[in-house]
Enzyme design. Sequence first.
Site, PDB file in Angstrom:
ATOM      1  N   ALA A  66       1.068  -0.849   0.127  1.00 18.82           N
ATOM      2  CA  ALA A  66       0.072   0.186   0.126  1.00 18.82           C
ATOM      3  C   ALA A  66       1.075   0.888   0.138  1.00 18.82           C
ATOM      4  O   ALA A  66       1.792   1.011   0.538  1.00 18.82           O
ATOM      5  CB  ALA A  66      -1.076  -0.436   0.824  1.00 18.82           C
ATOM      6  N   GLY A 111       0.284  -4.765   1.043  1.00 20.69           N
ATOM      7  CA  GLY A 111      -0.684  -5.437  -0.091  1.00 20.69           C
ATOM      8  C   GLY A 111       0.049  -5.774  -0.952  1.00 20.69           C
ATOM      9  O   GLY A 111      -0.977  -6.421  -2.268  1.00 20.69           O
ATOM     10  N   GLU A 114      -0.889 -10.089  -0.283  1.00 20.72           N
ATOM     11  CA  GLU A 114      -2.245  -9.206  -0.257  1.00 20.72           C
ATOM     12  C   GLU A 114      -2.941  -8.636  -1.380  1.00 20.72           C
ATOM     13  O   GLU A 114      -4.275 -10.346  -1.613  1.00 20.72           O
ATOM     14  CB  GLU A 114      -2.519  -8.749   0.689  1.00 20.72           C
ATOM     15  CG  GLU A 114      -2.545  -8.236   1.937  1.00 20.72           C
ATOM     16  CD  GLU A 114      -2.540  -6.882   2.981  1.00 20.72           C
ATOM     17  OE1 GLU A 114      -2.082  -5.898   2.534  1.00 20.72           O
ATOM     18  OE2 GLU A 114      -3.444  -7.075   4.100  1.00 20.72           O
ATOM     19  N   GLU A 134       4.636  -4.830   6.973  1.00 18.58           N
ATOM     20  CA  GLU A 134       3.405  -3.797   8.074  1.00 18.58           C
ATOM     21  C   GLU A 134       4.069  -3.415   9.511  1.00 18.58           C
ATOM     22  O   GLU A 134       4.224  -2.046   9.524  1.00 18.58           O
ATOM     23  CB  GLU A 134       2.463  -3.894   7.741  1.00 18.58           C
ATOM     24  CG  GLU A 134       1.969  -4.017   6.562  1.00 18.58           C
ATOM     25  CD  GLU A 134       1.605  -4.802   5.936  1.00 18.58           C
ATOM     26  OE1 GLU A 134       2.831  -6.476   6.589  1.00 18.58           O
ATOM     27  OE2 GLU A 134       1.538  -5.399   4.766  1.00 18.58           O
TER      28      GLU A 134
HETATM   29  N1  COA Z   1       4.492   3.339  -0.979  1.00 15.27           N
HETATM   30  C1  COA Z   1       5.432   4.042  -0.873  1.00 15.27           C
HETATM   31  N2  COA Z   1       6.187   4.507  -2.156  1.00 15.27           N
HETATM   32  C2  COA Z   1       6.855   3.081  -2.334  1.00 15.27           C
HETATM   33  C3  COA Z   1       6.014   1.912  -1.742  1.00 15.27           C
HETATM   34  C4  COA Z   1       5.055   1.905  -1.219  1.00 15.27           C
HETATM   35  N3  COA Z   1       4.421   0.943  -0.188  1.00 15.27           N
HETATM   36  N4  COA Z   1       7.609   0.765  -1.985  1.00 15.27           N
HETATM   37  C5  COA Z   1       8.130   2.312  -2.618  1.00 15.27           C
HETATM   38  N5  COA Z   1       8.364   3.174  -3.138  1.00 15.27           N
HETATM   39  C6  COA Z   1       9.027   3.746  -2.996  1.00 15.27           C
HETATM   40  C7  COA Z   1      10.218   4.641  -2.842  1.00 15.27           C
HETATM   41  O1  COA Z   1       9.811   5.406  -1.893  1.00 15.27           O
HETATM   42  C8  COA Z   1      10.888   5.450  -4.135  1.00 15.27           C
HETATM   43  O2  COA Z   1      10.082   6.434  -4.491  1.00 15.27           O
HETATM   44  P1  COA Z   1      11.067   7.836  -4.304  1.00 15.27           P
HETATM   45  O3  COA Z   1      12.234   7.727  -5.800  1.00 15.27           O
HETATM   46  O4  COA Z   1      10.198   9.077  -4.493  1.00 15.27           O
HETATM   47  O5  COA Z   1      12.191   7.826  -3.518  1.00 15.27           O
HETATM   48  C9  COA Z   1      10.060   4.342  -5.037  1.00 15.27           C
HETATM   49  O6  COA Z   1       9.488   3.944  -4.405  1.00 15.27           O
HETATM   50  C10 COA Z   1      11.105   2.967  -4.936  1.00 15.27           C
HETATM   51  O7  COA Z   1      11.697   2.307  -3.809  1.00 15.27           O
HETATM   52  P2  COA Z   1      13.056   2.389  -3.074  1.00 15.27           P
HETATM   53  O8  COA Z   1      12.814   2.465  -1.716  1.00 15.27           O
HETATM   54  O9  COA Z   1      14.094   3.552  -3.860  1.00 15.27           O
HETATM   55  O10 COA Z   1      13.693   1.356  -4.280  1.00 15.27           O
HETATM   56  P3  COA Z   1      14.229   0.185  -3.393  1.00 15.27           P
HETATM   57  O11 COA Z   1      14.996  -1.164  -4.062  1.00 15.27           O
HETATM   58  O12 COA Z   1      15.681   0.501  -2.552  1.00 15.27           O
HETATM   59  O13 COA Z   1      13.888  -0.601  -2.029  1.00 15.27           O
HETATM   60  C11 COA Z   1      12.136  -2.430  -1.112  1.00 15.27           C
HETATM   61  C12 COA Z   1      12.954  -1.716  -2.298  1.00 15.27           C
HETATM   62  C13 COA Z   1      10.396  -2.877  -1.419  1.00 15.27           C
HETATM   63  C14 COA Z   1      12.577  -2.934  -0.251  1.00 15.27           C
HETATM   64  C15 COA Z   1      11.476  -0.758  -1.024  1.00 15.27           C
HETATM   65  O14 COA Z   1      10.924   0.275  -1.282  1.00 15.27           O
HETATM   66  C16 COA Z   1      10.550  -0.834   0.023  1.00 15.27           C
HETATM   67  O15 COA Z   1      10.606  -1.558   1.518  1.00 15.27           O
HETATM   68  N6  COA Z   1       9.064  -0.235   0.350  1.00 15.27           N
HETATM   69  C17 COA Z   1       8.481  -0.430   1.510  1.00 15.27           C
HETATM   70  C18 COA Z   1       7.974  -1.904   1.512  1.00 15.27           C
HETATM   71  C19 COA Z   1       6.603  -2.279   2.401  1.00 15.27           C
HETATM   72  O16 COA Z   1       6.840  -1.604   3.145  1.00 15.27           O
HETATM   73  N7  COA Z   1       5.488  -2.597   2.102  1.00 15.27           N
HETATM   74  C20 COA Z   1       4.110  -2.720   2.993  1.00 15.27           C
HETATM   75  C21 COA Z   1       3.615  -0.901   2.997  1.00 15.27           C
HETATM   76  S1  COA Z   1       1.950  -1.345   4.019  1.00 15.27           S
END
Ligand code: COA
Length: 260
Positions: A66, A111, A114, A134
């Site tokens: 999400a 999400g 999910e 989460e």
């Molecule tokens: N919501 C909003 N933005 C998200 C996102 C999310 N769930 N997951 C990734 N993004 C965005 C990042 O903020 C980044 O945006 P920016 O370039 O404007 O800063 C872009 O997507 C790329 O993500 P980034 O984190 O730079 O990539 P990465 O390869 O370093 O890491 C992940 C990849 C998936 C490990 C990391 O993005 C992450 O941990 N995301 C969140 C996962 C999460 O907690 N999901 C559950 C949400 S309830």
Amino acid sequence: MSTSLLQIDTDAGIRTLRINRPDKLNALNAATLDALDAAFADAETDAAVRVVVLTGAGPKAFVAGADIAEMNALTPVEGRDFSLRGTRMMRRVEKLSKPVIAMVNGFALGGGLELAMCCHLRVAADSAKVGQPEINLGLIPGFGGSQRLLRLCGRAATLELCLTGAPITAERALQLGIVNRVVPAAELEAETMKLAAQLANAAPLALRGMLDCVNVGGECGIEEGLEYESAQFGLMFATEDMREGTAAFLEKRKPAFTGK
Ligand code: COA
């Protein structure tokens, strides 16, 4: 009918929905949830659609969760509404009368997992990572993750994934029964489309009956479930496809199913 958030294509009965926010790793904001809801409602009623494939744009992510930026400012009431919005859409997917395959091309987190879990089948690239992170945000899953994971793979794995928040590999997800198949990333599209084509050529009303049996049977006792299956089985004898399928077997030819 593609929108900027969702690319929609239909070919030979296969509708492909590609979530299109690759710069945000296809994170699910409210607008994307609504676009998906509309697209699945349309897939339900469009007779040209026999099977749906759901995936994410770009090389990195199916859906990374999400949208955290959108959630950050929500009030409790808005948080509940956001959860209900996603949950309703995902329930629509789960109860669709046509098979839905998640083509998990990268991260399926929060999400994203999910969403993949409410699809009927999951094919994952060997490079994919899945998890319910989460907890790292001070949250818990809000689109049915705790409930669907529990039903898919039991308490131990559900608690491990949701309490630690640590992502697991596609191979481990296969061992736990979270995904159906793991294929080399370069072959993901071809393998998924092969499976989709197989389902697109199957008898639609039998597919529907089978999906109903699992949806109903997963939530009721064995007696009601067996009764329901017998009723669905009987219903198949009202279909032209059942006559065609059995006749084709006896005549040693391929059946041509029409969905009638
Ligand atoms: N919501 C909003 N933005 C998200 C996102 C999310 N769930 N997951 C990734 N993004 C965005 C990042 O903020 C980044 O945006 P920016 O370039 O404007 O800063 C872009 O997507 C790329 O993500 P980034 O984190 O730079 O990539 P990465 O390869 O370093 O890491 C992940 C990849 C998936 C490990 C990391 O993005 C992450 O941990 N995301 C969140 C996962 C999460 O907690 N999901 C559950 C949400 S309830």
